[in-house]
Design a protein around this motif. Sequence first.
Motif, PDB file in Angstrom:
ATOM      1  N   PRO A 150       0.894  -1.353  -0.121  1.00  0.00           N
ATOM      2  CA  PRO A 150      -0.001  -0.115  -0.024  1.00  0.00           C
ATOM      3  C   PRO A 150       0.799   1.308   0.028  1.00  0.00           C
ATOM      4  CG  PRO A 150      -0.831  -1.709   1.712  1.00  0.00           C
ATOM      5  CD  PRO A 150       0.447  -2.179   0.952  1.00  0.00           C
ATOM      6  N   ASN A 155       2.133   2.832  -5.823  1.00  0.00           N
ATOM      7  CA  ASN A 155       1.237   3.848  -5.473  1.00  0.00           C
ATOM      8  C   ASN A 155       1.682   5.153  -5.174  1.00  0.00           C
ATOM      9  OD1 ASN A 155      -0.874   1.891  -5.277  1.00  0.00           O
ATOM     10  ND2 ASN A 155      -0.739   1.388  -2.991  1.00  0.00           N
ATOM     11  N   THR A 167      -4.538   4.187  -6.912  1.00  0.00           N
ATOM     12  CA  THR A 167      -3.849   3.444  -5.977  1.00  0.00           C
ATOM     13  C   THR A 167      -4.653   2.371  -5.399  1.00  0.00           C
ATOM     14  OG1 THR A 167      -4.407   5.044  -4.277  1.00  0.00           O
ATOM     15  CG2 THR A 167      -2.299   5.339  -5.466  1.00  0.00           C
ATOM     16  N   ASP A 168      -4.051   1.355  -4.961  1.00  0.00           N
ATOM     17  CA  ASP A 168      -4.692  -0.026  -4.423  1.00  0.00           C
ATOM     18  C   ASP A 168      -3.766  -0.786  -3.628  1.00  0.00           C
ATOM     19  OD1 ASP A 168      -6.762  -1.917  -3.968  1.00  0.00           O
ATOM     20  OD2 ASP A 168      -6.941  -2.480  -6.085  1.00  0.00           O
ATOM     21  N   ALA A 169      -4.626  -1.532  -2.925  1.00  0.00           N
ATOM     22  CA  ALA A 169      -3.556  -2.644  -2.012  1.00  0.00           C
ATOM     23  C   ALA A 169      -3.513  -3.783  -2.982  1.00  0.00           C
ATOM     24  CB  ALA A 169      -4.270  -2.983  -0.680  1.00  0.00           C
TER      25      ALA A 169
END
Length: 312
Positions: A150, A155, A167-169
């Motif tokens: 993350p 990101n 953005t993302d995990a």
Amino acid sequence: MTTLTPSPGDTTVRRPGSPSAAAVRRSPRQGGTVLAVPALIWYLVFMVGPLIAIFVVAVLHWPGMLQPVSFAGLGNVRTVMGDPVFRDAVRNTAVQLAVALPVMIVCAYMLGYYVAQKPPGHRVIRYLLFIPGLISTPAKAMVFYAALSPDGLANGALESVGLGSLTDAWLASPSTALACLIALDVWAGIGFTAVLFAARLGSVPDELGEAAQLDGAGHWRTMWLVHFPVIRDYVGVVTMLQFLWTLFGSAQHVLLLTQGGPGSSSTTLSFLVYQKAFIAADLGYSQTVGVVLFLAGLVGLLVIRRAFRQNY
């Protein structure tokens, strides 16, 4: 063996004779058979033996190495086929192979063709392409974890260019976890495969490419319509190797990065074999999946061999 031949002075001279042709033929064969015995024993013990053991354990109810064993018959098969995690693993493995294998082989072949043309610095490029193959699997996983966590590089790069909404995990999202594993497979295998293709393309006579270019063919047509048919069988061999590596070797990437999750969104067949054997301690289930994995590998090899066989 000796022979008596008359000499001009009516005397006989004893000449050594040659061994019979049958004896000459038998001796090398007997020696070759003796030399092959240790390799044959090794193959039977460590290759055929474990293969038979997979099918034997698959029909047993074995809840751990030190637990009592009972005969399960087809019970393990019914359990596996009715398990939604197994169905997810089959789907994930199929997607992984359908995406990673064509991308890897096509890009590696094009990159290998470029290196085989000996551009400036081609020797340095060969060494750079080998770098992913020199990095251990845990180190590769740490590189991708640092990039896709993350607060990682991916990101950070998106936020720096004003795309923070994207953005993302990545490794913890059901929609992207498997894609991240596929990206790791491609990155880890494309460079080494490109070097193999470059080495094989280097043995193709230069006259073929020169004749094609004199006829008006550009590099693209020369690459795919002249050089590719010449090394078609070699492409098949490399494709089979990468197919087996992706099919059986994906468990280590899954184990180090996603543990098969979230849920079962990144669980593959090879990781399911490991998970059921060493975490759930269900050896019968594990080896039933192992049989499925073995049959999938065998069918895949036959299909690839047929697809890439030479047409002349």
